[in-house]
Design an enzyme around this catalytic site. Structure first.
Site, PDB file in Angstrom:
ATOM      1  N   LYS A 204       0.927  -1.199  -0.033  1.00 58.08           N
ATOM      2  CA  LYS A 204      -0.302  -0.110  -0.142  1.00 58.08           C
ATOM      3  C   LYS A 204       0.864   1.077  -0.045  1.00 58.08           C
ATOM      4  O   LYS A 204       1.180   1.837   1.170  1.00 58.08           O
ATOM      5  CB  LYS A 204      -0.931  -0.277   1.227  1.00 58.08           C
ATOM      6  CG  LYS A 204      -2.105   0.791   0.907  1.00 58.08           C
ATOM      7  CD  LYS A 204      -3.468   0.374   1.936  1.00 58.08           C
ATOM      8  CE  LYS A 204      -4.528   1.290   1.815  1.00 58.08           C
ATOM      9  NZ  LYS A 204      -5.175   1.434   0.834  1.00 58.08           N
TER      10      LYS A 204
HETATM   11  C1  LIG Z   1      -5.893  -1.043  -4.335  1.00 58.43           C
HETATM   12  C2  LIG Z   1      -6.791  -1.397  -3.298  1.00 58.43           C
HETATM   13  N1  LIG Z   1      -7.282  -2.848  -3.352  1.00 58.43           N
HETATM   14  C3  LIG Z   1      -8.313  -3.070  -2.354  1.00 58.43           C
HETATM   15  C4  LIG Z   1      -8.313  -2.268  -1.308  1.00 58.43           C
HETATM   16  C5  LIG Z   1      -9.304  -3.112  -0.076  1.00 58.43           C
HETATM   17  O1  LIG Z   1      -8.379  -3.244   1.019  1.00 58.43           O
HETATM   18  P1  LIG Z   1      -9.084  -3.374   2.505  1.00 58.43           P
HETATM   19  O2  LIG Z   1     -10.039  -4.141   2.579  1.00 58.43           O
HETATM   20  O3  LIG Z   1      -8.099  -3.657   3.343  1.00 58.43           O
HETATM   21  O4  LIG Z   1      -9.401  -1.813   2.952  1.00 58.43           O
HETATM   22  C6  LIG Z   1      -7.839  -1.081  -1.043  1.00 58.43           C
HETATM   23  C7  LIG Z   1      -8.232  -0.268  -0.134  1.00 58.43           C
HETATM   24  O5  LIG Z   1      -7.465  -0.157   0.962  1.00 58.43           O
HETATM   25  C8  LIG Z   1      -6.973  -0.363  -2.077  1.00 58.43           C
HETATM   26  O6  LIG Z   1      -6.629   0.834  -2.232  1.00 58.43           O
END
Ligand SMILES: Cc1ncc(COP(=O)(O)O)c(C=O)c1O
Length: 365
Positions: A204
């Site tokens: 991230k």
């Molecule tokens: C690119 C991306 N994919 C998926 C997610 C979903 O992740 P999470 O369920 O941990 O928020 C996020 C958000 O955080 C994201 O930025």
């Protein structure tokens, strides 16, 4: 750092917090990511010292040297999770250890130091404690927490920095997509990919989002809410959305989501949905789904529902798909029963309205 992974935080309350009346006015319609609480948490890191100088203080601009490494080489990672107000006036977090673990994984991929998970979760507790009055009380509302870390060393040269600043800010939020739970329209990007094998897709890091913006802008130009990225090698398989993972629901009750091959973010909502769907009796599969398959199965009716999931938007139905050569509906463009049942189940656990057999909810206050 004292006592293993535990940090002592110095608390310096904001001498001029927002008044109760102004805060109440801001909380009536917070939107998403527009307003912020009175405080922030900061922790510094230097190779020679480790983690030090943990503080809770007034939210304020961060002074930065123009040669700070992050401004040039983008060593930056972040997380996002929500604090919820419970019916009895308490405050909970949903799976904060999972965010802490992902923060460590992101740091490792970006050659950054790993913040100990306990310090991560403690930092969240600290800002929630001091800014608890900012947590919305309505059912769609929550306090979105944004922990992030960047290279603060003053240095020009391509190598991992040796100084970092970890920070947490907090933003009271309502629903992510305005208009509540209604199906969104997505744009399948023909030209842009998000992440290649061996790249940073599973981390991230801010750079992944910078890379997604032109495709997201193209989605908006085509009247869509979000972009869908296909795999970078064959441009055939569905990876994920700009900020959410994706699930497909078939007529035999099977749920399918793309596998974690390193190019998509391992979503905590994704993982929770896999668990909840299996517990509800669905077959769940992590396997590649091609865009051609998505189109064909939507046309035949075998594919009943598609939804996006992530912390911000929870679970959101995808009703329509657009791409350069055309467009099609999924499930007649209406929210599907499986999607909405899973959403309700997840929200009930997150908000403490249903028992939590998985130990996902952490009571903070
Ligand atoms: C690119 C991306 N994919 C998926 C997610 C979903 O992740 P999470 O369920 O941990 O928020 C996020 C958000 O955080 C994201 O930025």
């Amino acid at each position: 750092m004292s006592g293993g992974d535990k940090l002592d935080f110095e608390i310096r309350p904001n001498p001029a917090p927002v008044s109760a009346a102004d805060r109440a006015a801001l909380l009536t319609n917070p939107g998403f990511g527009r307003i912020f609480t009175d405080h922030m948490v900061t922790i510094r890191y230097a190779d020679a010292k480790g983690w030090y100088d943990a503080r809770v203080e007034a939210r304020a601009p961060i002074p930065m040297d123009p040669a700070a490494a992050v401004l040039h080489y983008a060593q930056e990672i972040f997380e996002g999770l929500k604090a919820y107000r419970t019916a009895d006036g308490g405050v909970t977090l949903f799976r904060p250890e999972a965010n802490a673990a992902r923060f460590v994984a992101s740091a490792q991929r970006m050659a950054m130091p790993a913040l100990p998970p306990q310090a991560f979760v403690d930092s969240l507790r600290r800002i929630i404690e001091i800014d608890r009055e900012w947590i919305p009380t309505d059912t769609d509302g929550s306090l979105y927490l944004r922990p992030f870390m960047f290279a603060s060393e003053v240095f020009l040269g391509v190598r991992p920095a040796n100084e970092y600043l970890y920070t947490v800010i907090a933003s009271p939020v309502g629903a992510y997509f305005s208009g509540g739970v209604k199906p969104v329209t997505v744009w399948v990007s023909p030209d842009y990919t998000r992440a290649a094998p061996g790249g940073t897709g599973a981390a991230k890091c801010g750079g992944n989002y910078a890379a997604s913006l032109v495709a997201q802008a193209e989605a908006i130009e085509h009247g869509c809410d979000q972009v869908v990225f296909l795999d970078a090698v064959e441009r055939r398989f569905v990876d994920e959305l700009g900020g959410m993972n994706v699930f497909f629901v078939y007529d035999d009750g099977t749920l399918v989501t793309p596998p974690l091959t390193g190019t998509i973010l391992p979503g905590i909502t994704r993982e929770s949905v896999l668990t909840l769907a299996a517990a509800a009796g669905h077959r769940v599969e992590e396997r590649p789904v091609s865009f051609a398959e998505w189109q064909a199965d939507a046309a035949s009716g075998r594919l009943r529902e598609v939804f996006a999931c992530g912390t911000a938007a929870v679970i959101t139905p995808i009703g329509e798909v657009k791409f350069p050569d055309g467009e099609f509906l999924v499930g007649g463009g209406e929210p599907g029963a499986v999607t909405m049942a899973l959403r309700q189940r997840l929200v009930d656990i997150q908000r403490g309205d249903a028992p939590d057999p998985y130990g996902w909810v952490t009571r903070v206050l």
